[in-house]
Write a protein that holds these residues in place. Structure first.
Motif, PDB file in Angstrom:
ATOM      1  N   GLN A 301     -78.770 -35.000 -20.260  1.00 24.51           N
ATOM      2  CA  GLN A 301     -78.155 -33.694 -20.280  1.00 24.51           C
ATOM      3  C   GLN A 301     -79.023 -32.761 -19.487  1.00 24.51           C
ATOM      4  O   GLN A 301     -80.245 -33.111 -19.881  1.00 24.51           O
ATOM      5  N   PRO A 302     -78.578 -31.767 -18.907  1.00 24.97           N
ATOM      6  CA  PRO A 302     -77.160 -31.471 -18.560  1.00 24.97           C
ATOM      7  C   PRO A 302     -76.575 -32.018 -17.385  1.00 24.97           C
ATOM      8  O   PRO A 302     -75.248 -32.271 -17.143  1.00 24.97           O
ATOM      9  N   ALA A 333     -72.444 -40.658  -6.483  1.00 28.54           N
ATOM     10  CA  ALA A 333     -73.436 -40.589  -5.758  1.00 28.54           C
ATOM     11  C   ALA A 333     -73.597 -39.300  -5.065  1.00 28.54           C
ATOM     12  O   ALA A 333     -72.739 -38.864  -4.074  1.00 28.54           O
ATOM     13  N   LEU A 334     -74.361 -38.270  -5.664  1.00 22.35           N
ATOM     14  CA  LEU A 334     -74.553 -37.121  -5.250  1.00 22.35           C
ATOM     15  C   LEU A 334     -75.795 -36.796  -4.584  1.00 22.35           C
ATOM     16  O   LEU A 334     -77.076 -36.838  -5.023  1.00 22.35           O
ATOM     17  N   ARG A 352     -75.198 -30.744  -9.729  1.00 16.61           N
ATOM     18  CA  ARG A 352     -74.937 -32.185 -10.210  1.00 16.61           C
ATOM     19  C   ARG A 352     -74.113 -32.225 -11.563  1.00 16.61           C
ATOM     20  O   ARG A 352     -73.067 -32.987 -11.786  1.00 16.61           O
ATOM     21  N   LYS A 353     -74.323 -31.270 -12.537  1.00 15.55           N
ATOM     22  CA  LYS A 353     -73.336 -31.127 -13.931  1.00 15.55           C
ATOM     23  C   LYS A 353     -71.807 -30.922 -13.650  1.00 15.55           C
ATOM     24  O   LYS A 353     -71.159 -31.544 -13.867  1.00 15.55           O
ATOM     25  N   VAL A 358     -66.443 -32.824 -13.301  1.00 14.40           N
ATOM     26  CA  VAL A 358     -65.146 -32.841 -12.330  1.00 14.40           C
ATOM     27  C   VAL A 358     -64.765 -34.444 -12.378  1.00 14.40           C
ATOM     28  O   VAL A 358     -63.450 -34.827 -12.811  1.00 14.40           O
ATOM     29  N   VAL A 359     -65.647 -35.236 -12.198  1.00 12.10           N
ATOM     30  CA  VAL A 359     -65.136 -36.770 -11.914  1.00 12.10           C
ATOM     31  C   VAL A 359     -64.883 -37.408 -13.178  1.00 12.10           C
ATOM     32  O   VAL A 359     -63.960 -38.107 -13.397  1.00 12.10           O
ATOM     33  N   LEU A 360     -65.743 -37.166 -14.114  1.00 14.08           N
ATOM     34  CA  LEU A 360     -65.569 -37.787 -15.569  1.00 14.08           C
ATOM     35  C   LEU A 360     -64.354 -37.235 -16.157  1.00 14.08           C
ATOM     36  O   LEU A 360     -63.545 -37.878 -17.081  1.00 14.08           O
ATOM     37  N   SER A 361     -64.053 -35.903 -16.104  1.00 11.93           N
ATOM     38  CA  SER A 361     -62.726 -35.545 -16.475  1.00 11.93           C
ATOM     39  C   SER A 361     -61.531 -35.964 -15.758  1.00 11.93           C
ATOM     40  O   SER A 361     -60.558 -36.613 -16.493  1.00 11.93           O
ATOM     41  N   ALA A 362     -61.433 -36.404 -14.528  1.00 11.43           N
ATOM     42  CA  ALA A 362     -60.462 -37.033 -13.781  1.00 11.43           C
ATOM     43  C   ALA A 362     -60.614 -38.349 -14.343  1.00 11.43           C
ATOM     44  O   ALA A 362     -59.287 -38.927 -14.608  1.00 11.43           O
ATOM     45  N   ALA A 363     -61.501 -39.104 -14.582  1.00 17.34           N
ATOM     46  CA  ALA A 363     -61.378 -40.492 -15.001  1.00 17.34           C
ATOM     47  C   ALA A 363     -60.792 -40.576 -16.513  1.00 17.34           C
ATOM     48  O   ALA A 363     -60.129 -41.531 -16.689  1.00 17.34           O
TER      49      ALA A 363
END
Length: 377
Positions: A301-302, A333-334, A352-353, A358-363
């Motif tokens: 975190q974060p 990968a960012l 990065r956060k 965004v991606v983890l919420s979409a997943a």
């Protein structure tokens, strides 16, 4: 999500592109690239086309900085699998500089989990410059291996670049093979991508810092980290370069347990939090992000995001990160060159956060939709 079998939606892709464009516009970094995978082999994987912003193309190579430590970890564990190294034997049995005194208790597991007791940095390169001696690698490695412990092995967690360069020196000593060759032949050749390298072509690389005070000028295509630079390039702590898609492919291999690269037992040890067993009463489970597998950082975190409590991965000082989350079946990968032209700006943690969120919420939404669909069939 509007359609459970489509990732990303137009809205999600727009959100990510907006974050990258905003980071460039706000001066976080002049070049940014991102590659994402969501989904399992069973449900079907959705790859987001590589997104770029600013002075970046899909083929741009970025200095990964400390993400390199993951490649160091896997290379070292490949040597363990082949019987060349041992995970829990004192490294002093093979490395004379660690044969006596407090160092004689130090193991490869300690080095891979930052519990070795070594300091965070080795600055022999700085002394060599100050004394006008230049960089003679054999002498520098000797100096590195003479670094004194700050604590007894296994009694504290303290992030140590010096420890990962010690892994490099150990591997070179027992194999008689230069580190870059070891990583390339043992690991990189096993990955289905040419987007990862320790010897990049300058014209393909995003520039990093302007360092006239070190006689380097604008650093491009040469490792930014000074310790790795002094040691000749790709080292244990830094020096790997990758495109976003190349790093995504490595992340997918990590997500799947490094099949064909590591034995299942060692791949599982990479993922498992090691610190409770190593530190015992010195382990503090209430400290956010205080988790570490072999090489893999846990719940950092974060930057790993609100939903990334089970995520593994690593960040890099240059503004890079790789997040792998088995709970969400996600790879992010960012890459950025946030140290260009100076390291004194934004450290890219916010970017990065935001991308992770965004991606983890979409997943999470994708998983919910697929579960609902299965239950209604």
């Amino acid at each position: 999500m509007n359609a459970p079998h489509h990732f990303p939606t137009t809205s999600q892709r727009y959100d990510l592109q907006r974050l990258l464009d905003g980071a460039v516009a706000d001066g976080v970094a002049p070049a940014v690239s991102c590659a994402v995978v969501v989904g399992t082999a069973e449900t079907g994987r959705r790859e987001l086309p590589v997104l770029t912003s600013g002075a970046a193309a899909t083929a741009t190579l970025f200095d990964l900085a400390s993400i390199t430590k993951l490649f160091t970890t896997v290379t070292a564990l490949i040597l363990v699998d082949s019987g060349v190294l041992e995970l829990d034997a004192p490294i002093g049995r093979k490395l004379p500089a660690y044969a006596t005194g407090p160092k004689s208790q130090l193991t490869l597991r300690h080095l891979l989990t930052h519990t070795s007791g070594l300091p965070s940095e080795w600055r022999g390169w700085d002394a060599a410059l100050a004394e006008g001696r230049g960089f003679e690698r054999t002498n520098l490695v000797t100096d590195l291996l003479a670094t004194e412990l700050e604590a007894a092995p296994g009694t504290r967690f303290a992030y140590s670049c010096a420890g990962f360069n010690t892994i490099m020196a150990l591997a070179e000593h027992v194999t008689g093979t230069p580190w870059e060759q070891l990583v390339r032949e043992r690991l990189l050749y096993q990955l289905p991508t040419d987007g990862i390298t320790g010897t990049p072509r300058i014209e393909h690389c995003a520039p990093t810092e302007f360092q006239p005070q070190l006689g380097r000028g604008l650093v491009r295509g040469i490792v930014h980290d000074e310790a790795a630079w002094s040691l000749g390039g790709l080292s244990g702590n830094a020096g790997m370069f990758a495109t976003a898609d190349g790093l995504r492919i490595f992340g997918l291999s990590l997500l799947d347990g490094l099949p064909g690269i590591l034995s299942p037992a060692l791949a599982a040890e990479m993922w498992r939090c090691q610190l409770p067993d190593i530190l015992g009463s010195n382990f503090n489970p209430t400290d956010p992000g205080f988790g570490h597998g072999l090489g893999l950082r846990i719940n950092q975190q974060p930057w790993m995001g609100t939903l990334g409590t089970e995520a593994r991965g690593h960040g890099g000082f240059t503004g890079t990160s790789l997040l792998v989350d088995r709970e969400s079946s996600v790879v992010i990968a960012l890459l950025s060159n946030r140290v260009n032209p100076s390291r004194d700006g934004d450290d890219a943690t916010g970017l990065r956060k935001a991308v992770s969120d965004v991606v983890l919420s979409a997943a999470a939404q994708l998983t919910q939709d697929l579960t609902h669909e299965r239950n209604t069939l």
